[in-house]
Design a protein around this motif. Structure first.
Motif, PDB file in Angstrom:
ATOM      1  N   MET A  73       0.896  -1.313  -0.068  1.00  0.00           N
ATOM      2  CA  MET A  73      -0.065   0.039   0.197  1.00  0.00           C
ATOM      3  C   MET A  73       0.863   1.241  -0.092  1.00  0.00           C
ATOM      4  O   MET A  73       1.773   1.370   0.659  1.00  0.00           O
ATOM      5  N   SER A  74       0.678   2.289  -0.849  1.00  0.00           N
ATOM      6  CA  SER A  74       1.145   3.343  -0.860  1.00  0.00           C
ATOM      7  C   SER A  74       0.435   4.516  -0.917  1.00  0.00           C
ATOM      8  O   SER A  74      -0.938   4.545  -1.038  1.00  0.00           O
ATOM      9  N   SER A  75       0.948   5.717  -0.355  1.00  0.00           N
ATOM     10  CA  SER A  75       0.351   6.997  -0.408  1.00  0.00           C
ATOM     11  C   SER A  75       0.990   7.897  -1.357  1.00  0.00           C
ATOM     12  O   SER A  75       1.969   8.044  -1.581  1.00  0.00           O
ATOM     13  N   THR A  76      -0.037   8.570  -2.291  1.00  0.00           N
ATOM     14  CA  THR A  76       0.336   9.448  -3.308  1.00  0.00           C
ATOM     15  C   THR A  76       0.015  10.664  -2.671  1.00  0.00           C
ATOM     16  O   THR A  76      -1.005  11.106  -2.330  1.00  0.00           O
ATOM     17  N   ILE A  77       1.129  11.698  -2.930  1.00  0.00           N
ATOM     18  CA  ILE A  77       1.110  13.086  -2.288  1.00  0.00           C
ATOM     19  C   ILE A  77       0.842  14.084  -3.227  1.00  0.00           C
ATOM     20  O   ILE A  77       1.358  15.069  -3.714  1.00  0.00           O
ATOM     21  N   TRP A  78      -0.404  13.840  -3.940  1.00  0.00           N
ATOM     22  CA  TRP A  78      -0.869  14.938  -5.098  1.00  0.00           C
ATOM     23  C   TRP A  78      -2.045  15.836  -4.668  1.00  0.00           C
ATOM     24  O   TRP A  78      -3.224  15.723  -4.659  1.00  0.00           O
ATOM     25  N   LEU A  80      -9.326  -0.806  -3.373  1.00  0.00           N
ATOM     26  CA  LEU A  80      -7.825  -0.998  -3.111  1.00  0.00           C
ATOM     27  C   LEU A  80      -7.529  -2.292  -2.569  1.00  0.00           C
ATOM     28  O   LEU A  80      -6.523  -2.903  -3.413  1.00  0.00           O
ATOM     29  N   ARG A  81      -8.573  -3.212  -2.150  1.00  0.00           N
ATOM     30  CA  ARG A  81      -8.359  -4.651  -1.717  1.00  0.00           C
ATOM     31  C   ARG A  81      -8.055  -5.308  -3.112  1.00  0.00           C
ATOM     32  O   ARG A  81      -7.182  -6.188  -3.147  1.00  0.00           O
ATOM     33  N   TYR A  82      -9.111  -5.106  -3.873  1.00  0.00           N
ATOM     34  CA  TYR A  82      -8.955  -5.535  -5.490  1.00  0.00           C
ATOM     35  C   TYR A  82      -7.340  -5.756  -6.048  1.00  0.00           C
ATOM     36  O   TYR A  82      -7.108  -6.698  -6.352  1.00  0.00           O
ATOM     37  N   GLN A  83      -6.801  -4.478  -5.890  1.00  0.00           N
ATOM     38  CA  GLN A  83      -5.563  -4.334  -6.323  1.00  0.00           C
ATOM     39  C   GLN A  83      -4.550  -5.194  -5.764  1.00  0.00           C
ATOM     40  O   GLN A  83      -3.585  -5.974  -6.199  1.00  0.00           O
ATOM     41  N   VAL A  84      -4.554  -5.117  -4.367  1.00  0.00           N
ATOM     42  CA  VAL A  84      -3.467  -5.811  -3.648  1.00  0.00           C
ATOM     43  C   VAL A  84      -3.735  -7.482  -3.839  1.00  0.00           C
ATOM     44  O   VAL A  84      -2.703  -8.097  -3.939  1.00  0.00           O
ATOM     45  N   VAL A 140      -0.505  -0.407  -5.090  1.00  0.00           N
ATOM     46  CA  VAL A 140      -1.848   0.294  -5.107  1.00  0.00           C
ATOM     47  C   VAL A 140      -1.452   1.851  -4.535  1.00  0.00           C
ATOM     48  O   VAL A 140      -1.163   2.055  -3.435  1.00  0.00           O
ATOM     49  N   LEU A 141      -1.715   2.776  -5.303  1.00  0.00           N
ATOM     50  CA  LEU A 141      -1.651   4.305  -4.690  1.00  0.00           C
ATOM     51  C   LEU A 141      -2.982   4.757  -4.166  1.00  0.00           C
ATOM     52  O   LEU A 141      -3.739   4.609  -4.872  1.00  0.00           O
ATOM     53  N   ALA A 142      -3.143   5.298  -3.125  1.00  0.00           N
ATOM     54  CA  ALA A 142      -4.336   5.897  -2.650  1.00  0.00           C
ATOM     55  C   ALA A 142      -4.110   7.475  -2.272  1.00  0.00           C
ATOM     56  O   ALA A 142      -3.148   7.562  -1.269  1.00  0.00           O
ATOM     57  N   LYS A 175      -6.707   6.933   7.183  1.00  0.00           N
ATOM     58  CA  LYS A 175      -6.829   5.651   7.833  1.00  0.00           C
ATOM     59  C   LYS A 175      -7.449   4.767   7.116  1.00  0.00           C
ATOM     60  O   LYS A 175      -7.149   3.459   7.383  1.00  0.00           O
ATOM     61  N   GLU A 176      -8.654   4.901   6.862  1.00  0.00           N
ATOM     62  CA  GLU A 176      -9.605   3.966   6.041  1.00  0.00           C
ATOM     63  C   GLU A 176      -9.137   3.322   4.897  1.00  0.00           C
ATOM     64  O   GLU A 176      -9.048   2.069   4.684  1.00  0.00           O
ATOM     65  N   ASN A 177      -8.150   4.084   4.160  1.00  0.00           N
ATOM     66  CA  ASN A 177      -7.147   3.482   2.839  1.00  0.00           C
ATOM     67  C   ASN A 177      -6.532   2.458   3.351  1.00  0.00           C
ATOM     68  O   ASN A 177      -6.185   1.607   2.674  1.00  0.00           O
ATOM     69  N   PHE A 178      -5.876   2.658   4.564  1.00  0.00           N
ATOM     70  CA  PHE A 178      -4.848   1.597   4.961  1.00  0.00           C
ATOM     71  C   PHE A 178      -5.463   0.417   5.738  1.00  0.00           C
ATOM     72  O   PHE A 178      -5.013  -0.683   5.902  1.00  0.00           O
TER      73      PHE A 178
END
Length: 262
Positions: free
Chosen positions: A1-6, A196-200, A206-208, A217-220
């Protein structure tokens, strides 16, 4: 899992700290986001307070000078540099210790093969970051990347923000899709968590993207449930080769990657 900072510059620092506290260790950034200074300061703070070590952070960036240089008529100025020459420059960056790993973005399988088959190749791409979500599941490209031991990294995994500069206003809302919502309800999860779970489960990094603390928090929180084979098949069935980010300003470029199905 990753976080994208845009995210907006004013919120990037706090969003980064929240993401690190939650457990994200891959931070996806870019010069174009214009907030890397704030992200870097936040990461240094989290390292200084002992939350995380530098070797635990995988930080991705995409360098450049001008964001989108334009000519007098307002058209984006495109160049036709050989991708193999660019790759050689990246290999030199790795040899110089300027980066730990090098990869590509928005490459189709033919462009990847161009790099992989380059005479004198020193390092192959570690990853290929592309748009990927249930409406564009990139199954063929994913299969190809796996066969070459290249990690597929998914951006726009939750659909995409509705920025009119990048996304057409009549684009479908992925997280409102009836099938995604039904599966989410079955698992007592949000549609975003299902996407997100689908990609994992497919082996995709996957970038969230979010700057909302609750949503970050929910995304993780996607590692304590599993989609069934029937769920996965139903989500696979949503694929329609639909792109949110078409990058139409580059559509006439010979290296435009989206002229191929994968």
């Amino acid at each position: 899992m990753s976080s994208t900072i845009w995210v907006p510059k004013s919120k990037a620092g706090e969003a980064t700290k929240v993401a690190v506290d939650v457990g994200f260790r891959h931070i996806d950034a870019a010069y174009a986001y214009q907030n890397e200074e704030e992200v870097g300061k936040a990461l240094r703070e989290k390292m200084a307070d002992g939350t995380v070590k530098r070797e635990d952070i995988f930080y991705t960036t995409k360098p450049g000078e001008d964001l989108l240089p334009k000519d007098a008529s307002g058209q984006v100025i495109l160049d036709t540099v050989d991708l193999r020459d660019t790759w050689e420059a990246l290999e030199k960056c790795k040899d110089a210790g300027l980066t730990m790993s090098i990869g590509v973005s928005n490459f189709n399988h033919k462009q990847l093969e161009m790099i992989l088959n380059k005479p004198g190749l020193k390092y192959k791409p570690v990853c290929n970051q592309v748009e990927c979500h249930p409406y564009l599941n990139q199954s063929k490209l994913l299969e190809f990347c796996k066969s070459k031991d290249i990690v597929l990294v998914a951006y726009s995994a939750l659909g995409s923000q509705r920025d009119p500069n990048w996304v057409e206003k009549d684009s479908p809302y992925l997280l409102e899709d009836p099938i995604v919502k039904a599966i989410a309800k079955k698992h007592s999860r949000s549609p975003g968590q299902v996407a997100l779970r689908y990609q994992v489960q497919r082996g995709v990094v996957v970038l969230a993207k979010s700057f909302n603390e609750k949503r970050i928090k929910e995304n993780f929180q996607i590692f304590d449930f599993e989609l069934t084979p029937e769920d996965m098949k139903a989500i696979d069935g949503l694929n329609r080769n639909f792109r949110y980010a078409k990058l139409l300003f580059a559509a006439d470029h010979p290296n435009y990657p989206f002229s191929e199905e994968y």
